[in-house]
Design a protein around this motif. Sequence first.
Motif, PDB file in Angstrom:
ATOM      1  N   LEU A   1      -6.122  -7.210  -6.701  1.00 27.94           N
ATOM      2  CA  LEU A   1      -6.002  -6.331  -5.459  1.00 27.94           C
ATOM      3  C   LEU A   1      -4.871  -6.753  -4.761  1.00 27.94           C
ATOM      4  CD1 LEU A   1      -9.746  -6.294  -4.515  1.00 27.94           C
ATOM      5  CD2 LEU A   1      -8.625  -4.605  -5.557  1.00 27.94           C
ATOM      6  N   GLN A   2      -4.479  -8.348  -4.672  1.00 31.57           N
ATOM      7  CA  GLN A   2      -3.587  -8.578  -3.690  1.00 31.57           C
ATOM      8  C   GLN A   2      -2.288  -7.918  -4.558  1.00 31.57           C
ATOM      9  OE1 GLN A   2      -3.772 -10.273  -0.813  1.00 31.57           O
ATOM     10  NE2 GLN A   2      -1.548 -10.081  -0.850  1.00 31.57           N
ATOM     11  N   ASP A   3      -1.877  -8.267  -5.611  1.00 31.85           N
ATOM     12  CA  ASP A   3      -0.945  -7.866  -6.398  1.00 31.85           C
ATOM     13  C   ASP A   3      -0.658  -6.292  -6.364  1.00 31.85           C
ATOM     14  OD1 ASP A   3       1.302  -8.219  -8.349  1.00 31.85           O
ATOM     15  OD2 ASP A   3       0.412  -6.486  -9.168  1.00 31.85           O
ATOM     16  N   GLN A   4      -1.865  -5.408  -6.195  1.00 30.75           N
ATOM     17  CA  GLN A   4      -1.844  -4.083  -6.248  1.00 30.75           C
ATOM     18  C   GLN A   4      -1.258  -3.573  -4.795  1.00 30.75           C
ATOM     19  OE1 GLN A   4      -5.590  -2.300  -6.648  1.00 30.75           O
ATOM     20  NE2 GLN A   4      -4.789  -0.064  -6.516  1.00 30.75           N
ATOM     21  N   ILE A   5      -1.639  -4.448  -3.827  1.00 31.67           N
ATOM     22  CA  ILE A   5      -1.176  -4.059  -2.569  1.00 31.67           C
ATOM     23  C   ILE A   5       0.141  -4.119  -2.228  1.00 31.67           C
ATOM     24  CG2 ILE A   5      -1.217  -5.023   0.082  1.00 31.67           C
ATOM     25  CD1 ILE A   5      -4.265  -5.638  -0.464  1.00 31.67           C
ATOM     26  N   GLN A   6       0.728  -5.534  -2.898  1.00 28.37           N
ATOM     27  CA  GLN A   6       2.321  -5.748  -2.718  1.00 28.37           C
ATOM     28  C   GLN A   6       2.991  -4.649  -3.607  1.00 28.37           C
ATOM     29  OE1 GLN A   6       2.237  -9.821  -4.199  1.00 28.37           O
ATOM     30  NE2 GLN A   6       1.256 -10.493  -1.962  1.00 28.37           N
ATOM     31  N   ARG A   7       2.635  -4.329  -4.703  1.00 31.20           N
ATOM     32  CA  ARG A   7       3.493  -3.516  -5.445  1.00 31.20           C
ATOM     33  C   ARG A   7       3.511  -1.965  -4.950  1.00 31.20           C
ATOM     34  NH1 ARG A   7       4.639  -5.785 -10.588  1.00 31.20           N
ATOM     35  NH2 ARG A   7       3.640  -7.687 -10.955  1.00 31.20           N
TER      36      ARG A   7
ATOM     37  N   VAL B   1     -12.592  -1.355  -4.528  1.00 31.15           N
ATOM     38  CA  VAL B   1     -11.482  -1.352  -3.456  1.00 31.15           C
ATOM     39  C   VAL B   1     -10.218  -1.109  -3.866  1.00 31.15           C
ATOM     40  CG1 VAL B   1     -10.656  -3.472  -1.881  1.00 31.15           C
ATOM     41  CG2 VAL B   1     -12.833  -3.233  -2.810  1.00 31.15           C
ATOM     42  N   ASP B   2      -9.947  -1.294  -5.281  1.00 33.24           N
ATOM     43  CA  ASP B   2      -8.536  -1.164  -6.026  1.00 33.24           C
ATOM     44  C   ASP B   2      -8.426   0.636  -5.855  1.00 33.24           C
ATOM     45  OD1 ASP B   2      -9.809   0.126  -9.238  1.00 33.24           O
ATOM     46  OD2 ASP B   2     -11.286  -0.775  -7.699  1.00 33.24           O
ATOM     47  N   LEU B   3      -9.466   1.390  -5.649  1.00 34.72           N
ATOM     48  CA  LEU B   3      -9.583   2.841  -5.567  1.00 34.72           C
ATOM     49  C   LEU B   3      -8.929   3.381  -4.025  1.00 34.72           C
ATOM     50  CD1 LEU B   3     -12.378   4.192  -7.508  1.00 34.72           C
ATOM     51  CD2 LEU B   3     -10.222   3.787  -8.283  1.00 34.72           C
ATOM     52  N   PHE B   4      -9.430   2.402  -3.123  1.00 35.79           N
ATOM     53  CA  PHE B   4      -9.094   2.537  -1.941  1.00 35.79           C
ATOM     54  C   PHE B   4      -7.566   2.010  -1.645  1.00 35.79           C
ATOM     55  CE2 PHE B   4      -8.467   0.607   2.449  1.00 35.79           C
ATOM     56  CZ  PHE B   4      -9.164   1.578   3.361  1.00 35.79           C
ATOM     57  N   ILE B   5      -7.354   1.227  -2.356  1.00 30.91           N
ATOM     58  CA  ILE B   5      -5.573   0.856  -2.275  1.00 30.91           C
ATOM     59  C   ILE B   5      -4.822   1.944  -2.613  1.00 30.91           C
ATOM     60  CG2 ILE B   5      -4.123  -0.634  -3.025  1.00 30.91           C
ATOM     61  CD1 ILE B   5      -6.139  -2.845  -2.931  1.00 30.91           C
ATOM     62  N   GLU B   6      -5.282   2.539  -4.000  1.00 27.86           N
ATOM     63  CA  GLU B   6      -4.751   3.461  -4.646  1.00 27.86           C
ATOM     64  C   GLU B   6      -4.652   4.987  -3.612  1.00 27.86           C
ATOM     65  OE1 GLU B   6      -2.648   6.372  -7.257  1.00 27.86           O
ATOM     66  OE2 GLU B   6      -2.519   3.875  -6.822  1.00 27.86           O
ATOM     67  N   CYS B   7      -5.730   5.168  -3.087  1.00 33.75           N
ATOM     68  CA  CYS B   7      -5.677   6.300  -1.942  1.00 33.75           C
ATOM     69  C   CYS B   7      -4.773   6.178  -0.918  1.00 33.75           C
ATOM     70  CB  CYS B   7      -7.432   6.440  -1.464  1.00 33.75           C
ATOM     71  SG  CYS B   7      -8.352   7.065  -2.726  1.00 33.75           S
ATOM     72  N   ALA B   8      -4.760   4.890  -0.417  1.00 34.38           N
ATOM     73  CA  ALA B   8      -3.691   4.511   0.667  1.00 34.38           C
ATOM     74  C   ALA B   8      -2.393   4.793   0.311  1.00 34.38           C
ATOM     75  CB  ALA B   8      -3.854   3.150   1.050  1.00 34.38           C
ATOM     76  N   ARG B   9      -2.217   4.338  -0.951  1.00 35.33           N
ATOM     77  CA  ARG B   9      -0.614   4.621  -1.556  1.00 35.33           C
ATOM     78  C   ARG B   9      -0.280   6.038  -1.888  1.00 35.33           C
ATOM     79  NH1 ARG B   9       1.919   6.034  -5.914  1.00 35.33           N
ATOM     80  NH2 ARG B   9       0.227   6.421  -6.893  1.00 35.33           N
ATOM     81  N   GLN B  10      -1.412   6.694  -2.154  1.00 30.54           N
ATOM     82  CA  GLN B  10      -1.063   8.112  -2.140  1.00 30.54           C
ATOM     83  C   GLN B  10      -0.743   8.842  -1.037  1.00 30.54           C
ATOM     84  OE1 GLN B  10      -1.931  10.558  -5.301  1.00 30.54           O
ATOM     85  NE2 GLN B  10      -2.671   9.203  -6.738  1.00 30.54           N
ATOM     86  N   LEU B  11      -1.507   8.717   0.060  1.00 30.82           N
ATOM     87  CA  LEU B  11      -1.408   9.049   1.304  1.00 30.82           C
ATOM     88  C   LEU B  11      -0.106   8.803   1.810  1.00 30.82           C
ATOM     89  CD1 LEU B  11      -4.860   8.517   2.831  1.00 30.82           C
ATOM     90  CD2 LEU B  11      -3.986  10.821   2.447  1.00 30.82           C
TER      91      LEU B  11
ATOM     92  N   GLY C   1       2.449  -4.205   4.860  1.00 35.82           N
ATOM     93  CA  GLY C   1       2.296  -4.182   6.134  1.00 35.82           C
ATOM     94  C   GLY C   1       1.386  -2.931   6.683  1.00 35.82           C
ATOM     95  N   LYS C   2       0.570  -2.174   5.888  1.00 33.28           N
ATOM     96  CA  LYS C   2      -0.125  -1.150   6.502  1.00 33.28           C
ATOM     97  C   LYS C   2      -1.601  -1.360   6.028  1.00 33.28           C
ATOM     98  CE  LYS C   2       3.509   2.565   5.861  1.00 33.28           C
ATOM     99  NZ  LYS C   2       4.594   1.538   5.476  1.00 33.28           N
ATOM    100  N   LEU C   3      -1.972  -2.111   5.164  1.00 33.73           N
ATOM    101  CA  LEU C   3      -3.359  -2.370   4.633  1.00 33.73           C
ATOM    102  C   LEU C   3      -3.925  -3.576   4.743  1.00 33.73           C
ATOM    103  CD1 LEU C   3      -4.786  -0.724   1.542  1.00 33.73           C
ATOM    104  CD2 LEU C   3      -5.425  -3.014   2.023  1.00 33.73           C
ATOM    105  N   LYS C   4      -5.040  -3.907   5.382  1.00 37.42           N
ATOM    106  CA  LYS C   4      -5.517  -5.196   5.502  1.00 37.42           C
ATOM    107  C   LYS C   4      -6.918  -5.274   4.942  1.00 37.42           C
ATOM    108  CE  LYS C   4      -3.755  -6.565  10.138  1.00 37.42           C
ATOM    109  NZ  LYS C   4      -4.072  -6.751  11.642  1.00 37.42           N
ATOM    110  N   ILE C   5      -7.399  -6.261   4.059  1.00 38.35           N
ATOM    111  CA  ILE C   5      -8.417  -6.575   3.762  1.00 38.35           C
ATOM    112  C   ILE C   5      -9.179  -7.960   4.651  1.00 38.35           C
ATOM    113  CG2 ILE C   5     -10.237  -7.021   1.884  1.00 38.35           C
ATOM    114  CD1 ILE C   5      -8.049  -5.918  -0.312  1.00 38.35           C
ATOM    115  N   LEU C   6     -10.231  -7.503   5.338  1.00 38.96           N
ATOM    116  CA  LEU C   6     -10.844  -8.538   6.366  1.00 38.96           C
ATOM    117  C   LEU C   6     -12.280  -8.693   5.981  1.00 38.96           C
ATOM    118  CD1 LEU C   6      -9.289  -7.078   9.491  1.00 38.96           C
ATOM    119  CD2 LEU C   6      -8.315  -8.880   8.177  1.00 38.96           C
ATOM    120  N   ASP C   7     -12.640 -10.139   6.366  1.00 32.89           N
ATOM    121  CA  ASP C   7     -13.948 -10.382   6.262  1.00 32.89           C
ATOM    122  C   ASP C   7     -14.978  -9.333   7.108  1.00 32.89           C
ATOM    123  OD1 ASP C   7     -13.443 -12.282   4.634  1.00 32.89           O
ATOM    124  OD2 ASP C   7     -13.747 -13.866   5.976  1.00 32.89           O
ATOM    125  N   ALA C   8     -16.316  -9.478   6.783  1.00 33.15           N
ATOM    126  CA  ALA C   8     -17.204  -8.568   7.238  1.00 33.15           C
ATOM    127  C   ALA C   8     -17.306  -9.017   8.666  1.00 33.15           C
ATOM    128  CB  ALA C   8     -18.667  -8.550   6.631  1.00 33.15           C
TER     129      ALA C   8
END
Length: 219
Positions: free
Chosen positions: A158-164, A118-128, A169-176
Amino acid sequence: MLESRVSFRPISLTGIPAIGLIHEYASYTKPTAGVVTALKNSDLWIFSSALTRQDSESVIGPLVMEKSSVIPQGQVRTAYEINAKQKVDKALFRSSSDDDTDVVRILGAGYVQYRKGVDLFIECARQLVVQAPDIQFEFVWLGDGFRPETDMGYSVYLQDQIQRAGLSGKLKILDAREDFLEVLTEANVFLLTSRLDPLPNVVIDALCEGIPTLTFDKA
């Protein structure tokens, strides 16, 4: 499944032929001795992919190749998915506009744990977002286990990574959700960021729905 390997020995003692469907990588299944015992007490192992069989061979040895075959698994459909008719709630994504044709929606899925990346997903989002600032992206990860208030081992970071990363405002992590196939139809890309994943159902679903799917080579 390797998780049920404790049953292989009793079954073998009764003389009942045993076939194991192996849907894991041996390299992250411990103890290795238990995996070897399961292999010796089974008549055949069925792997869902050549990669998982090669991984087992590298960990356990040539006996894997002698007692195994590769049969890729098909799509698993739940009763809900077969009978569901309604469209997914647009509120799942950030954009609520009817004219959202320019929005690129990228979806990830899986239980929130380190192996799923999930951390890699967030990093991919940041780079895009950094590399394509003129494109409107929406990123959604679907999977249980995201508990930043109580999970100090992964979720809090993960929460801190999203904020930093400026993605609040662009990425959500939601339950299945049960309506995963419907969510897929709203996505433009499915991104599998797992460090190791043995042909997960979410990727099979994405491919069957014709959703462009990206993952790591040999993972």
